[in-house]
Design a protein around this motif. Sequence first.
Motif, PDB file in Angstrom:
ATOM      1  N   VAL A 121       0.853  -1.187   0.000  1.00  2.00           N
ATOM      2  CA  VAL A 121       0.000   0.000   0.000  1.00  2.00           C
ATOM      3  C   VAL A 121       0.887   1.235   0.000  1.00  2.00           C
ATOM      4  O   VAL A 121       1.912   1.283   0.699  1.00  2.00           O
ATOM      5  CB  VAL A 121      -0.932   0.022   1.233  1.00  2.00           C
ATOM      6  N   ALA A 122       0.504   2.230  -0.795  1.00  2.00           N
ATOM      7  CA  ALA A 122       1.166   3.534  -0.799  1.00  2.00           C
ATOM      8  C   ALA A 122       0.110   4.600  -0.564  1.00  2.00           C
ATOM      9  O   ALA A 122      -0.836   4.725  -1.356  1.00  2.00           O
ATOM     10  CB  ALA A 122       1.894   3.781  -2.112  1.00  2.00           C
ATOM     11  N   LYS A 123       0.234   5.331   0.531  1.00  2.00           N
ATOM     12  CA  LYS A 123      -0.673   6.444   0.787  1.00  2.00           C
ATOM     13  C   LYS A 123      -0.353   7.581  -0.169  1.00  2.00           C
ATOM     14  O   LYS A 123       0.756   7.671  -0.729  1.00  2.00           O
ATOM     15  CB  LYS A 123      -0.529   6.928   2.231  1.00  2.00           C
ATOM     16  N   THR A 124      -1.287   8.474  -0.371  1.00  3.91           N
ATOM     17  CA  THR A 124      -1.072   9.613  -1.264  1.00  3.91           C
ATOM     18  C   THR A 124       0.192  10.362  -0.860  1.00  3.91           C
ATOM     19  O   THR A 124       0.342  10.789   0.292  1.00  3.91           O
ATOM     20  CB  THR A 124      -2.275  10.573  -1.214  1.00  3.91           C
ATOM     21  N   GLY A 125       1.126  10.490  -1.809  1.00  4.33           N
ATOM     22  CA  GLY A 125       2.385  11.175  -1.548  1.00  4.33           C
ATOM     23  C   GLY A 125       3.423  10.335  -0.858  1.00  4.33           C
ATOM     24  O   GLY A 125       4.553  10.787  -0.643  1.00  4.33           O
ATOM     25  N   GLY A 126       3.097   9.091  -0.510  1.00  7.15           N
ATOM     26  CA  GLY A 126       4.025   8.234   0.209  1.00  7.15           C
ATOM     27  C   GLY A 126       4.645   7.168  -0.672  1.00  7.15           C
ATOM     28  O   GLY A 126       4.414   7.106  -1.880  1.00  7.15           O
ATOM     29  N   GLU A 127       5.433   6.287  -0.057  1.00  6.90           N
ATOM     30  CA  GLU A 127       6.106   5.203  -0.764  1.00  6.90           C
ATOM     31  C   GLU A 127       5.367   3.882  -0.499  1.00  6.90           C
ATOM     32  O   GLU A 127       4.569   3.770   0.425  1.00  6.90           O
ATOM     33  CB  GLU A 127       7.559   5.094  -0.291  1.00  6.90           C
ATOM     34  N   TRP A 128       5.689   2.881  -1.312  1.00  2.63           N
ATOM     35  CA  TRP A 128       5.085   1.565  -1.138  1.00  2.63           C
ATOM     36  C   TRP A 128       5.550   0.944   0.171  1.00  2.63           C
ATOM     37  O   TRP A 128       6.731   0.966   0.495  1.00  2.63           O
ATOM     38  CB  TRP A 128       5.453   0.648  -2.291  1.00  2.63           C
ATOM     39  N   GLU A 129       4.615   0.365   0.910  1.00  4.39           N
ATOM     40  CA  GLU A 129       4.927  -0.347   2.143  1.00  4.39           C
ATOM     41  C   GLU A 129       4.295  -1.735   2.090  1.00  4.39           C
ATOM     42  O   GLU A 129       3.137  -1.880   1.700  1.00  4.39           O
ATOM     43  CB  GLU A 129       4.377   0.403   3.359  1.00  4.39           C
ATOM     44  N   VAL A 130       5.074  -2.742   2.484  1.00  8.77           N
ATOM     45  CA  VAL A 130       4.546  -4.105   2.542  1.00  8.77           C
ATOM     46  C   VAL A 130       3.658  -4.243   3.772  1.00  8.77           C
ATOM     47  O   VAL A 130       4.070  -3.913   4.888  1.00  8.77           O
ATOM     48  CB  VAL A 130       5.690  -5.131   2.591  1.00  8.77           C
ATOM     49  N   MET A 131       2.445  -4.725   3.565  1.00  7.70           N
ATOM     50  CA  MET A 131       1.482  -4.884   4.652  1.00  7.70           C
ATOM     51  C   MET A 131       1.601  -6.279   5.278  1.00  7.70           C
ATOM     52  O   MET A 131       1.786  -7.270   4.567  1.00  7.70           O
ATOM     53  CB  MET A 131       0.061  -4.705   4.129  1.00  7.70           C
ATOM     54  N   PRO A 132       1.496  -6.385   6.589  1.00 10.61           N
ATOM     55  CA  PRO A 132       1.505  -7.721   7.206  1.00 10.61           C
ATOM     56  C   PRO A 132       0.268  -8.510   6.777  1.00 10.61           C
ATOM     57  O   PRO A 132      -0.839  -7.965   6.699  1.00 10.61           O
ATOM     58  CB  PRO A 132       1.478  -7.416   8.705  1.00 10.61           C
TER      59      PRO A 132
END
Length: 365
Positions: free
Chosen positions: A277-288
């Motif tokens: 998931v990447a929030k608006t303006g953020g970077e991709w993060e792996v979700m548990p």
Amino acid sequence: MRKVGVGIIGCGVISTAYLKAAQRFPVMEFRALADMRSEVAERQGAAFGLPGMRVDQLLKRDDIEIVVNLTVPLAHTDVSLAVLNAGKHVHSEKPLGINVAEARKVMELAAQKNLRVGCAPDTFLGGGHQTARKLIDDGAIGTPVAGSAFFGCPGHERWHPAPGFYYLRGGGSMLDMGPYYITDLVQLLGPVASVMGSTARPRTERLVTSQPMNGALIPVEVATHVAGTLEFESGAVVSITMSFDVPKHRHAPIEIYGDKGSMLVPDPNRFGGEVQVAKTGGEWEVMPLTHGHVEGEFRSIGVADMAGAILNDRPHRASGALAFHVLEVMEAFQTSADEGRRVKIESRVERPAMLPAGRETGQID
């Protein structure tokens, strides 16, 4: 709790995956195998310690409540009707039928006899896709607005020992691979309202390079490149491409774009995989991952879920209604391409219930 007895009709390549995965689910037990070629059923049965027999013999067995239909697509309807007429529930490989008219016969007969119809794919019940579902339902990306779904390969004649059926009526890139992607999209976003599509069949013959048919030419009767747009009842719009004519690509399998973020959904032909998931303006993060059934092959989880549903008198998730809706959507791409118009989808289906989070592998509720 008693085990629900299950049989298989059709002992081809995919039956091995079902038989191995079924050992993970204590709610059911495979008890017999059948094939139109009895020697094939006997050979596969010997490998798994099960009796192999003729189709008519399996359908007469009182210890089998669910029959898994693993025949080629052109035979799906006839075999499913025979199973229902024998008074047994049926779970079919995808697609439910080669067209909506054929699949409707199955659904109508099941309703008349008060029997259940299930259908692959059941990969959407894997931990990767159930996690994506929970994240969307929890608002991780806000309201879904758009998305993309992409499958592309050079064709199954590179690896399958008998690839001819993939290119005949009932086959093609959309009916073969589309069920994985569209079923997952429906469980994530809800039912499809309309479709616009374009199709192509660049070759009328294809060269087999797998064994034992290496060097053979097989005819192509159906579109092998299908592209278009899915318009969901929720308002989300998803572009989709299913192709056997792509040498290589770098597209993600499924991306969902919400008003507060974006999501990368793993390969819907697999059970696990990373959800990002990447929030608006953020970077991709792996979700548990919040759900089980991740590491390994779980084909037959849909059958296990049906078995649990029979015992507990609840709806099963990989349902005939879901598969019928997905089939109508897939058929609409060719209709749209042929007639040059948006095609309205008449069927509606509720999103299947999400599996409980945090359950151990093999448990179904």
